[in-house]
Write an enzyme that holds these catalytic residues in place. Structure first.
Site, PDB file in Angstrom:
ATOM      1  CB  CYS A 164       3.583  30.531 -43.116  1.00 40.78           C
ATOM      2  SG  CYS A 164       3.372  29.174 -41.991  1.00 40.78           S
ATOM      3  N   GLY A 200      18.064  17.341 -38.189  1.00 37.30           N
ATOM      4  CA  GLY A 200      18.976  16.261 -38.544  1.00 37.30           C
ATOM      5  C   GLY A 200      19.328  15.295 -37.439  1.00 37.30           C
ATOM      6  N   GLY A 233       3.202  21.765 -48.499  1.00 40.46           N
ATOM      7  CA  GLY A 233       2.292  22.906 -48.613  1.00 40.46           C
ATOM      8  C   GLY A 233       1.309  22.959 -47.455  1.00 40.46           C
ATOM      9  CG  ASN A 258       3.813  23.738 -35.992  1.00 41.22           C
ATOM     10  OD1 ASN A 258       3.350  24.243 -37.001  1.00 41.22           O
ATOM     11  ND2 ASN A 258       5.092  23.819 -35.691  1.00 41.22           N
TER      12      ASN A 258
HETATM   13  C1  LIG Z   1       7.410  16.270 -44.418  1.00 46.50           C
HETATM   14  C2  LIG Z   1       7.707  17.382 -43.463  1.00 46.50           C
HETATM   15  C3  LIG Z   1       6.666  18.224 -43.037  1.00 46.50           C
HETATM   16  C4  LIG Z   1       6.905  19.268 -42.156  1.00 46.50           C
HETATM   17  N1  LIG Z   1       5.862  20.043 -41.734  1.00 46.50           N
HETATM   18  C5  LIG Z   1       6.083  21.043 -40.818  1.00 46.50           C
HETATM   19  C6  LIG Z   1       4.998  21.817 -40.314  1.00 46.50           C
HETATM   20  O1  LIG Z   1       3.838  21.584 -40.642  1.00 46.50           O
HETATM   21  N2  LIG Z   1       5.274  22.812 -39.426  1.00 46.50           N
HETATM   22  C7  LIG Z   1       6.554  23.072 -38.997  1.00 46.50           C
HETATM   23  O2  LIG Z   1       6.741  23.965 -38.189  1.00 46.50           O
HETATM   24  N3  LIG Z   1       7.589  22.333 -39.468  1.00 46.50           N
HETATM   25  C8  LIG Z   1       7.392  21.334 -40.354  1.00 46.50           C
HETATM   26  N4  LIG Z   1       8.455  20.571 -40.803  1.00 46.50           N
HETATM   27  C9  LIG Z   1       9.815  20.875 -40.316  1.00 46.50           C
HETATM   28  C10 LIG Z   1      10.232  19.945 -39.179  1.00 46.50           C
HETATM   29  O3  LIG Z   1       9.372  20.059 -38.068  1.00 46.50           O
HETATM   30  C11 LIG Z   1      11.681  20.223 -38.746  1.00 46.50           C
HETATM   31  O4  LIG Z   1      11.777  21.546 -38.271  1.00 46.50           O
HETATM   32  C12 LIG Z   1      12.674  20.053 -39.875  1.00 46.50           C
HETATM   33  O5  LIG Z   1      12.322  18.971 -40.694  1.00 46.50           O
HETATM   34  C13 LIG Z   1      14.111  19.839 -39.393  1.00 46.50           C
HETATM   35  O6  LIG Z   1      14.217  18.700 -38.545  1.00 46.50           O
HETATM   36  P1  LIG Z   1      14.670  17.226 -39.081  1.00 46.50           P
HETATM   37  O7  LIG Z   1      15.941  17.393 -39.838  1.00 46.50           O
HETATM   38  O8  LIG Z   1      14.817  16.411 -37.836  1.00 46.50           O
HETATM   39  O9  LIG Z   1      13.557  16.750 -39.936  1.00 46.50           O
HETATM   40  C14 LIG Z   1       8.229  19.501 -41.689  1.00 46.50           C
HETATM   41  C15 LIG Z   1       9.267  18.663 -42.113  1.00 46.50           C
HETATM   42  C16 LIG Z   1       9.024  17.606 -42.982  1.00 46.50           C
HETATM   43  C17 LIG Z   1      10.169  16.730 -43.412  1.00 46.50           C
END
Ligand SMILES: Cc1cc2nc3c(=O)[nH]c(=O)nc-3n(C[C@H](O)[C@H](O)[C@H](O)COP(=O)(O)O)c2cc1C
Ligand SMILES: Cc1cc2nc3c(=O)[nH]c(=O)nc-3n(C[C@H](O)[C@H](O)[C@H](O)COP(=O)(O)OP(=O)(O)OC[C@H]3O[C@@H](n4cnc5c(N)ncnc54)[C@H](O)[C@@H]3O)c2cc1C
Lengths: 305, 240
Positions: free
Chosen positions: A129, A246, A72, A99
């Site tokens: 968002c 990923g 959130g 960000n």
């Molecule tokens: C716990 C968590 C918090 C995240 N918070 C944000 C955020 O604040 N802003 C954002 O643009 N993406 C956020 N993301 C998305 C990640 O930056 C990323 O785009 C997404 O997890 C896919 O990449 P990954 O598979 O390497 O985690 C968040 C992801 C996770 C797991």
């Protein structure tokens, strides 16, 4: 040593390996694990105009090959970031991208103005968002809304503008094109996928206990979706693309580079292996040397042949 | 000092029903009571956190109860095999200026309390450890008094009045920590409780494991992994 530097249309990074927003905090914590200043850039947790407390209840759910989160957007707010965290990043010579998140147009614009005034070199706008004024649909799901948002930010923010797309759409190309036409300098993709975690437990006294967590899916399991989206985006636009989703090892990075990513962000894998960004960086350098190439650009060219 | 380590298993033994004690060599020089380590499980996204239950030279012990895939994997480890862990993570029990401590453990929540007891003894702080278990077979040894069946809290009020501690330390199920904090508050005694919450990063960046605290008129979120796991019972906004 092989040169890993990347030039994203004038915005220079020392390496294509970045940390993804929300998985790296404001980066101080990772100094216990790696040399953070070696990263191409740290992308901060989403910052909003006012601090946010985030969601109540369970925020995490583990899945096969990934996780679901519903944090959130808990964050300290952009002003606190500028006062408390920015000086640390500058002092330690850590490159960073801020960000930004908002729940309405005005929030995004206001935050972008603050970023501009404080000389923040690059922002990544999280358009996943919910738009409170328009039935809480995500800003990044409608090309017209995304165009308006991007161009309004472009009007007030003079640094490098990255729009981070949500994968929860049917026609990702039209959104990438909208952002590009509105003046975005770069696209990053993907944010998390909408997911539902359900856990059913049958107790010894035959009761059924059900737990559900609805949120954003991330981690190794989303890589094929991310690769497909990055490829489609790259084919639709001219501005640089940062691939996210990923990534857990060097070969994953090569896959993203091969489908057109100019750089990558690593998210969830930081939780599993907090030193992963440094490890992959070192392995990329070794690979380029081993292939007798001079730099990352040559490697990219080979991968795309 | 970097916090990612390889541990070499020294011993992994069953100590009670579904309960094991794992001891491994680490390169760590110091662990405070209440701190934990997070262990990498093959093919799992999230590391599994476990409190340190003993620390001798650079050998760390944890006591764990079988729950799912992660603890099943840990129970399969043999002497000489390696684990990937990060730690020590989190804050610790504050023992400064304490003279007489009552320690309350419930179930496998006793794990960090055993190490705390050792640290208190070393610092010449008087202490009494009472622990509760569902049945005889589940007893993890090391307490001064055991409650079998029923709740460890059944006789706690009497014990507090009689022992007159200046602090109560506890770890166990949420409901036990909550009730104990209320009882202690009424008696004007400080409580420090080690909390558990499903966590993703273990290092304080993801905000996945936050709980609500009340300080003065303000409420704020604190992460169990970095700001905790130990909190003052009186500061926690307890949920029903
Ligand atoms: C716990 C968590 C918090 C995240 N918070 C944000 C955020 O604040 N802003 C954002 O643009 N993406 C956020 N993301 C998305 C990640 O930056 C990323 O785009 C997404 O997890 C896919 O990449 P990954 O598979 O390497 O985690 C968040 C992801 C996770 C797991
Ligand atoms: C700070 C801290 C210290 C802990 N210390 C101990 C200890 O000393 N001894 C012990 O036996 N257990 C301890 N736990 C609980 C332990 O982490 C879980 O029992 C364990 O992660 C279960 O993993 P699993 O794969 O076997 O079970 P699964 O149920 O399959 O786990 C699924 C997911 O839920 C998480 N999870 C499950 N139960 C818990 C829980 N109670 N708390 C937090 N996350 C949970 C797991 O980490 C995993 O991500 C501690 C938890 C925390 C947060």
């Amino acid at each position: 040593m092989a040169d890993l530097s990347v030039d994203l249309n004038g915005f220079k990074l020392k390496s294509p390996i970045l940390s993804a927003s929300g998985t790296f905090g404001y980066c101080d914590e990772f100094e216990d694990f790696i040399n953070v200043s070696k990263l191409g850039s740290v992308v901060t947790k989403a910052l909003s105009i006012n601090p946010k407390k985030g969601n109540e209840g369970n925020r995490i759910f583990e899945t096969n090959g990934g996780m679901i989160n519903r944090i959130g957007l808990e964050n300290i707010g952009i002003k606190e970031f500028i006062n408390k965290k920015l000086p640390i990043l500058k002092e330690k010579n850590i490159d960073f991208i801020v960000n930004l998140a908002g729940s309405n147009f005005e929030d995004y614009i206001e935050a972008s103005k603050i970023a501009n005034k404080n000389g923040i070199k690059a922002i990544e706008v999280n358009v996943s968002c919910p738009n409170v004024k328009e039935g809480c649909l995500e800003f990044g799901t409608n090309p017209k809304t995304l165009y308006e948002l991007t161009s309004s930010i472009k009007d007030v923010y003079k640094g490098f503008l990255i729009i981070k797309l949500t994968p929860n759409v049917s026609d990702i190309e039209s959104l990438a094109i909208a952002a590009q036409s509105a003046g975005a300098d770069c696209i990053s993709a993907i944010n998390t996928l909408k997911g539902l975690g359900v856990k059913i437990e049958i107790t010894e006294d035959k009761k059924i206990i059900k737990q559900t967590v609805s949120g954003g899916l991330s981690g190794r399991c989303i890589k094929p979706v991310a690769l497909s989206m990055v490829k489609r985006i790259k084919e639709a636009i001219k501005i640089p693309v940062i691939g996210i989703g990923g990534i857990s090892n060097r070969d994953d990075v090569l896959e993203f580079l091969s489908v057109g990513a100019d750089a990558v962000e690593i998210g969830t894998e930081n939780f599993t292996n907090p030193n992963i960004t440094e490890k992959i960086t070192n392995e990329l350098i070794e690979l380029i040397d081993k292939l007798n190439l001079k730099n990352l650009d040559e490697l990219k060219r080979k991968l795309r042949e | 000092m970097k916090k990612n380590h390889q541990g070499i298993i020294k011993e992994n033994i069953k100590i009670a029903k579904d309960t094991f004690k794992l001891t491994f060599d680490s390169n760590i020089k110091e662990v405070k009571a209440g701190q934990f380590v997070s262990i990498l499980i093959p093919d799992k996204t999230l590391r599994r956190p476990f409190s340190v239950s003993d620390f001798v030279e650079d050998k760390i012990s944890i006591i764990y109860k079988l729950k799912g895939d992660g603890t099943k994997y840990i129970s399969s480890l043999k002497e000489g095999e390696k684990i990937d862990f990060i730690g020590p993570m989190g804050n610790s029990f504050n023992i400064e200026n304490k003279k007489r401590a009552l320690i309350v453990g419930a179930g496998v929540g006793i794990a960090p309390m055993l190490y705390l007891k050792k640290v208190l003894n070393k610092n010449n702080i008087e202490n009494f450890l009472i622990s509760g278990f569902k049945e005889e077979k589940e007893i993890i040894k090391g307490s001064d008094k055991y409650v079998i069946g029923g709740s460890v809290l059944d006789s706690i009020e009497g014990l507090i009045d009689e022992y007159k501690p200046d602090v109560i330390y506890s770890c166990g199920p949420y409901i036990v920590l909550k009730l104990l904090s209320h009882i202690a508050k009424e008696k004007g005694i400080e409580t420090q409780v080690a909390m558990e919450k499903l966590m993703a990063c273990s290092i304080g960046v993801c905000r996945g494991c936050v709980i609500e605290l009340k300080r003065g008129n303000e409420t704020l979120n604190a992460s169990v992994c970095k700001d905790g796991p130990v909190f003052k019972g009186s500061e926690i906004v307890w949920q029903i």
